[in-house]
Design a protein around this motif. Structure first.
Motif, short mmCIF file in Angstrom:
data_model
loop_
_atom_site.label_atom_id
_atom_site.label_comp_id
_atom_site.label_asym_id
_atom_site.label_seq_id
_atom_site.Cartn_x
_atom_site.Cartn_y
_atom_site.Cartn_z
N GLY A 19 0.77 -0.80 -0.41
CA GLY A 19 -0.43 0.30 0.14
C GLY A 19 0.98 1.51 -0.57
N GLN A 20 1.91 1.17 0.78
CA GLN A 20 2.38 2.26 0.85
C GLN A 20 3.13 2.35 -0.84
OE1 GLN A 20 6.15 1.65 3.32
NE2 GLN A 20 5.58 4.20 4.63
N LEU A 21 4.25 1.69 -1.31
CA LEU A 21 4.40 1.93 -1.79
C LEU A 21 3.59 1.72 -3.37
CD1 LEU A 21 6.68 1.09 -4.38
CD2 LEU A 21 6.00 -1.32 -5.02
N ILE A 22 1.87 1.86 -3.79
CA ILE A 22 1.71 2.02 -4.35
C ILE A 22 0.99 3.57 -4.57
CG2 ILE A 22 -1.32 1.87 -5.00
CD1 ILE A 22 -1.64 -1.03 -4.08
N PHE A 23 0.78 3.86 -2.82
CA PHE A 23 0.00 4.98 -2.71
C PHE A 23 1.64 6.09 -3.47
CE2 PHE A 23 -2.61 4.17 0.47
CZ PHE A 23 -3.65 5.49 -0.21
N LEU B 112 0.04 14.47 -6.30
CA LEU B 112 0.11 14.51 -5.65
C LEU B 112 0.62 15.35 -4.43
CD1 LEU B 112 -2.28 10.96 -5.11
CD2 LEU B 112 -3.56 13.36 -5.33
N ASN B 113 0.22 15.86 -3.46
CA ASN B 113 0.68 16.16 -2.37
C ASN B 113 1.79 15.35 -1.41
OD1 ASN B 113 1.85 16.91 1.29
ND2 ASN B 113 0.72 19.36 -0.70
N ALA B 114 2.92 15.33 -1.43
CA ALA B 114 4.07 14.45 -1.03
C ALA B 114 3.73 13.88 0.67
CB ALA B 114 5.48 15.11 -1.45
N ALA B 115 3.09 15.11 1.22
CA ALA B 115 3.68 14.99 2.88
C ALA B 115 1.77 14.75 2.91
CB ALA B 115 3.33 16.31 3.56
N LEU B 116 1.32 14.19 2.14
CA LEU B 116 -0.20 13.48 2.26
C LEU B 116 0.56 12.58 1.73
CD1 LEU B 116 -2.99 13.46 2.37
CD2 LEU B 116 -3.33 13.92 0.50
N THR B 117 0.81 11.61 0.60
CA THR B 117 0.70 10.97 0.05
C THR B 117 2.08 9.84 1.35
OG1 THR B 117 1.18 11.53 -2.14
CG2 THR B 117 2.05 9.27 -1.73
N ALA B 118 3.50 10.43 2.36
CA ALA B 118 3.94 10.02 2.53
C ALA B 118 3.22 8.83 3.61
CB ALA B 118 4.94 10.50 3.17
N LEU B 119 1.66 10.19 4.44
CA LEU B 119 1.73 9.90 6.53
C LEU B 119 0.98 9.67 6.26
CD1 LEU B 119 1.91 13.49 7.26
CD2 LEU B 119 3.74 11.60 8.32
N THR B 120 -0.18 9.63 5.13
CA THR B 120 -1.68 8.64 4.62
C THR B 120 -1.23 7.31 5.24
OG1 THR B 120 -2.39 10.17 2.82
CG2 THR B 120 -3.71 7.99 3.35
N PRO B 121 -0.72 6.54 4.78
CA PRO B 121 -0.73 5.34 4.89
C PRO B 121 -0.09 4.79 6.26
CG PRO B 121 1.15 5.63 3.06
CD PRO B 121 0.37 6.59 3.40
N ALA B 122 0.64 5.70 7.23
CA ALA B 122 0.67 5.29 8.68
C ALA B 122 -0.31 6.01 9.22
CB ALA B 122 1.65 6.38 9.07
N ALA B 123 -0.85 7.03 8.92
CA ALA B 123 -2.63 7.55 9.71
C ALA B 123 -3.53 6.23 9.60
CB ALA B 123 -3.01 8.63 8.79
N LEU B 124 -3.70 6.19 8.28
CA LEU B 124 -4.62 4.91 8.08
C LEU B 124 -4.28 3.00 8.87
CD1 LEU B 124 -5.19 4.72 4.15
CD2 LEU B 124 -6.67 5.09 6.19
N THR B 125 -3.67 2.57 9.24
CA THR B 125 -2.53 2.21 10.67
C THR B 125 -3.08 2.54 11.65
OG1 THR B 125 -1.57 1.52 8.40
CG2 THR B 125 -0.96 0.24 10.53
N ILE B 126 -2.23 3.47 11.45
CA ILE B 126 -3.15 4.18 13.71
C ILE B 126 -5.19 4.04 13.39
CG2 ILE B 126 -3.01 6.20 15.10
CD1 ILE B 126 -0.81 6.61 13.70
N TRP B 127 -5.31 4.44 12.32
CA TRP B 127 -6.92 4.63 12.57
C TRP B 127 -7.23 3.26 12.56
CZ3 TRP B 127 -10.69 2.37 9.82
CH2 TRP B 127 -12.02 2.25 9.72
N LEU B 128 -6.86 2.16 12.01
CA LEU B 128 -7.50 0.62 12.40
C LEU B 128 -6.69 0.30 13.27
CD1 LEU B 128 -8.59 -1.64 10.46
CD2 LEU B 128 -5.96 -1.58 9.99
#
Length: 354
Positions: free
Chosen positions: A315-319, A328-344
């Protein structure tokens, strides 16, 4: 006392998994390098040195999955020995136990930043130089070290770098504002000077004079490069081996010139997001042990965790690729997988506590 015990167990498990994964990937790299043994002066000893010098970079790459597996192993072992049940029975809340696993991430992140800034780049450069020298540049000529850079409608391509970082096989393309080609300069090699001037040798220069394209052959030609020798040493490294501060400076330099810097920006944010990624790995591991995996047993929790680690990496590679493709915004792309994982992980905790 209890927190220290959990912390030590987590650090031991992380060190064990990180060493095993780094050794496995290094073995695979050695197998790949064996294909070059016998070419030029490249021998088995040279291949071993190359693998050892590039090992810190592999350690940095496997840290997230090592954190996940290490946390699962540490907490799973405590669960199997009924130590987690005893801690919970003594009134120690789950958040304190998870916090004990999160605490070692602070020195781990510090070590990773030191490696990324001061250890991996020079080690990678030594590995590349030693390999190219032993191969007598036979493999470098095939394009392994090809270098591209551009600034103000001027494009630079270097086929390879000889000993001492001497550029060999240089092409310089210049374009007008309307996109039409102005000139093409080809040089056999160049001598880099500290003032930014390059002394090109054995030069072939093609100029567009409107009706015709003229060609000049010159023994020497001075060219003012838009890439400094210091930047050249850094930018010839693989993108993942460029130190964070050099990435930041390159992003700033390209932004001031209003030139694209997406690759460097995404790699910079990938390094910045590393602490959040590691924290997400610990959180999801804890959710499997305390939450979703509590009724399934430690073995099944570990299997789920391994599967999730693979899914997270993909998922990180795909993002990352989508971020580059869709700008896309580089910060959003890099932080989204970690944020989704913490939420999960928080969702799994809450589901288990109901």
């Amino acid at each position: 006392m209890v927190e220290g015990y959990v912390r030590r167990a987590a650090v031991r498990a992380f060190a064990l998994v990180a060493a095993a994964l780094t050794a496995l990937l290094s073995l695979l790299e050695l197998v790949e390098q064996l294909a070059s043994v016998g070419q030029g002066h490249y021998r088995l000893g040279d291949a071993l040195v190359y693998v050892l010098l590039t090992a810190p970079g592999r350690f940095l790459q496997i840290t997230p999955i090592a954190t996940l597996l290490g946390s699962l192993l540490a907490l799973g072992a405590l669960a199997r020995n009924s130590e987690l049940a005893a801690m919970l029975g003594l009134g120690i809340p789950e958040r304190r136990i998870v916090g004990s696993v999160l605490t070692p991430l602070i020195p781990i992140v510090a070590i990773l930043l030191i490696l990324a800034q001061f250890v991996i780049p020079p080690a990678q450069r030594l590995a590349q130089d030693g390999r190219a020298a032993a191969l007598n540049a036979t493999r470098a000529a095939s394009g392994d070290n090809s270098f591209w850079a551009q600034s103000n409608r001027e494009y630079l391509n270097i086929e390879r770098f000889d000993r001492g970082h001497t550029p060999v096989g240089i092409d310089i393309y210049s374009f007008a504002a309307d996109g039409s080609l102005l000139s093409i300069i080809h040089a056999a090699r160049a001598q880099l000077r500290p003032d930014g001037q390059w002394l090109l040798a054995d030069v072939s220069r093609k100029l567009d004079r409107g009706a015709e394209l003229t060609t000049d052959h010159l023994p020497r030609l001075m060219w003012h490069s838009f890439v400094t020798p210091q930047e050249m040493q850094v930018l010839t490294l693989p993108l993942t081996s460029i130190p964070p501060m050099a990435l930041y400076r390159e992003v700033r330099r390209l932004a001031l010139k209003h030139e694209p810097a997406a690759h460097y920006e995404h790699e910079l944010w990938a390094k910045i997001s590393l602490p959040f990624t590691l924290a997400a790995m610990v959180m999801i591991a804890a959710s499997f042990v305390f939450g979703a995996g509590r009724a399934q047993g430690p073995g099944r929790s570990l299997a789920f965790g391994v599967g999730f680690g693979v899914a997270f990496s993909l998922g990180q590679l795909i993002f990352s690729r989508l971020g580059l493709l869709l700008d896309l915004n580089a910060a959003l792309t890099a932080l989204t997988p970690a944020a989704l994982t913490i939420w999960l992980s928080l969702y799994l905790f809450r589901s288990a506590s109901r």
